[in-house]
Design a protein around this motif. Structure first.
Motif, PDB file in Angstrom:
ATOM      1  N   ASN A 100      46.773  48.194  38.451  1.00  0.00           N
ATOM      2  CA  ASN A 100      47.397  47.994  37.101  1.00  0.00           C
ATOM      3  C   ASN A 100      46.665  47.602  35.772  1.00  0.00           C
ATOM      4  O   ASN A 100      46.712  45.553  36.633  1.00  0.00           O
ATOM      5  N   PRO A 101      46.121  47.516  35.439  1.00  0.00           N
ATOM      6  CA  PRO A 101      45.625  49.033  35.083  1.00  0.00           C
ATOM      7  C   PRO A 101      45.082  49.670  36.414  1.00  0.00           C
ATOM      8  O   PRO A 101      44.216  49.406  36.835  1.00  0.00           O
ATOM      9  N   LYS A 102      45.138  51.181  35.505  1.00  0.00           N
ATOM     10  CA  LYS A 102      45.012  52.220  36.834  1.00  0.00           C
ATOM     11  C   LYS A 102      43.102  51.991  36.928  1.00  0.00           C
ATOM     12  O   LYS A 102      42.356  51.656  36.570  1.00  0.00           O
ATOM     13  N   ILE A 180      55.939  49.377  31.561  1.00  0.00           N
ATOM     14  CA  ILE A 180      55.556  48.926  32.496  1.00  0.00           C
ATOM     15  C   ILE A 180      54.335  47.425  31.375  1.00  0.00           C
ATOM     16  O   ILE A 180      54.759  47.529  30.062  1.00  0.00           O
ATOM     17  N   LEU A 185      47.363  41.195  32.464  1.00  0.00           N
ATOM     18  CA  LEU A 185      46.921  42.227  33.109  1.00  0.00           C
ATOM     19  C   LEU A 185      46.208  41.918  34.519  1.00  0.00           C
ATOM     20  O   LEU A 185      46.574  42.335  35.766  1.00  0.00           O
ATOM     21  N   GLN A 188      48.582  40.438  36.892  1.00  0.00           N
ATOM     22  CA  GLN A 188      49.172  41.912  37.501  1.00  0.00           C
ATOM     23  C   GLN A 188      48.514  42.276  38.411  1.00  0.00           C
ATOM     24  O   GLN A 188      49.321  42.531  39.906  1.00  0.00           O
ATOM     25  N   ARG A 189      47.053  42.247  38.363  1.00  0.00           N
ATOM     26  CA  ARG A 189      46.511  42.671  39.811  1.00  0.00           C
ATOM     27  C   ARG A 189      46.219  42.098  41.070  1.00  0.00           C
ATOM     28  O   ARG A 189      46.222  42.622  41.547  1.00  0.00           O
ATOM     29  N   ASN A 248      57.611  48.716  41.351  1.00  0.00           N
ATOM     30  CA  ASN A 248      56.986  49.391  40.939  1.00  0.00           C
ATOM     31  C   ASN A 248      55.768  49.561  41.842  1.00  0.00           C
ATOM     32  O   ASN A 248      54.858  50.720  42.068  1.00  0.00           O
TER      33      ASN A 248
END
Length: 351
Positions: A100-102, A180, A185, A188-189, A248
């Motif tokens: 996340n992000p993809k 989300i 970010l 989060q990764r 998630n």
């Protein structure tokens, strides 16, 4: 007779002209059907190298993990590469991708679109197509009609959404509707990578039990989330956000696990030659084969190459839940790979 020849000539000429003018261009003839997704686009900087995309892909030649060359300045990135000749554009790789992000985008609802939203919120609510059963409970629960069916898919209109979370409460399938977080970010990764790495190491530590698994059997494990909770809070101090990111990631994670029985190794070095990224080497001083765990992409080539069943491959799936005492675990299901062995059929999964 001459008039008959003239008539046939005129008929043929007009037919040919009509076919010529009505002919479609090459671009029109190969235009993507509306029900298809786009070919996956790879944002390699986001990849955590977990291999979920490979495990979920139904087309054997469509996707593989590669690693860039490591230099003195930086370590080579691991990321998936798409073979458009083998890709069927199903989008499973993007759906199961936990980063996340993809890392992968396929033209469906895998992006958090930066649409203007008049109500500030840390979350963006999105529908996970991979898990959604289209029961429409979220549509009925939304107080502002922000959730609807668009082209056969349940979607959230970010312009209408007020981030109340009623859709998540109403959702019948855990994780199908999710909030989300759009801040931090990079953190989060890091947290997702912590989860993936910890789960993988935990499964690999159960090598003795894994070695005993029969081809059609499974091994059920549970990993206490408390084992990583303190470290998770060092990355993201907000307990609510940290927990939701972990949840998630765990609920849709699917990874490959490789075990290595060095006692059976005959040192033939076939795996060393076949490894596409140089993750396997022969240590002459120790007289043994060495696998670089951090460099390994879990592509399974070594598993398919080894003629002595030294290497075994397993698939692991996860779900986050609590036991009767309220302790939270990542419940794990591990199954042996069903790939055929080129040399000793079925020997990999023998006890």
């Amino acid at each position: 007779m001459s008039s008959l020849i003239w008539y046939v000539y005129e008929f043929a000429r007009k037919t040919w002209i009509n076919r010529f003018t009505d002919a479609k261009s090459h671009k029109e003839s190969v235009e993507k059907p509306s029900r298809f997704r786009d070919f996956p686009v790879v944002i390699k900087e986001n990849c955590i190298g977990c291999g979920s995309c490979i495990a979920s892909c139904p087309s054997p030649t469509a996707i593989k993990l590669v690693r860039d060359e490591t230099t003195e300045e930086a370590e080579g990135l691991v990321y998936p590469v798409i073979n458009e000749g083998g890709c069927i554009r199903c989008g499973f790789c993007a759906e199961v991708c936990p980063s996340n992000p993809k890392t992968l985008e396929c033209g469906e609802n895998h992006l958090i679109k930066e649409d203007f939203n008049i109500i500030p919120s840390k979350r963006r609510y999105i529908v996970d197509d991979y898990l959604c059963i289209k029961c429409n409970s979220c549509i009925k629960a939304c107080p502002v009609d922000a959730v609807s069916v668009v082209d056969g898919h349940v979607k959230v209109n970010q312009l209408k959404c007020i981030a109340c979370g009623e859709c998540v409460k109403a959702c019948k399938v855990k994780g199908a509707m999710k909030g989300i977080f759009i801040d931090n970010l990079q953190d989060q990764r890091k947290l997702i990578k912590l989860v993936v790495d910890s789960l993988e190491k935990y499964i690999e530590a159960q090598q003795e039990d894994l070695e005993k698994l029969a081809p059609e059997s499974l091994l059920q494990l549970k990993f206490p989330i408390s084992n990583i909770w303190d470290e998770a809070l060092k990355i993201i101090p907000d307990t609510e956000i940290a927990h939701e990111i972990i949840e998630n990631a765990v609920d849709r994670l699917k990874i490959r696990v490789i075990t290595w029985n060095s006692e059976k190794c005959m040192k033939c070095q076939m795996c060393v030659k076949e490894c596409p990224i140089g993750a396997i080497s022969f240590d002459e001083k120790r007289d043994t084969i060495v696998r670089d765990h951090d460099k390994c992409c879990r592509c399974s080539i070594c598993f398919q190459t080894c003629p002595f069943a030294v290497i075994k491959l397993f698939l692991a799936k996860f779900v986050l839940d609590s036991d009767d005492e309220g302790n939270e675990y990542a419940f794990i299901t591990v199954t042996p790979s069903q790939l055929d062995h080129d040399f000793i059929k079925g020997e990999h999964n023998a006890g």
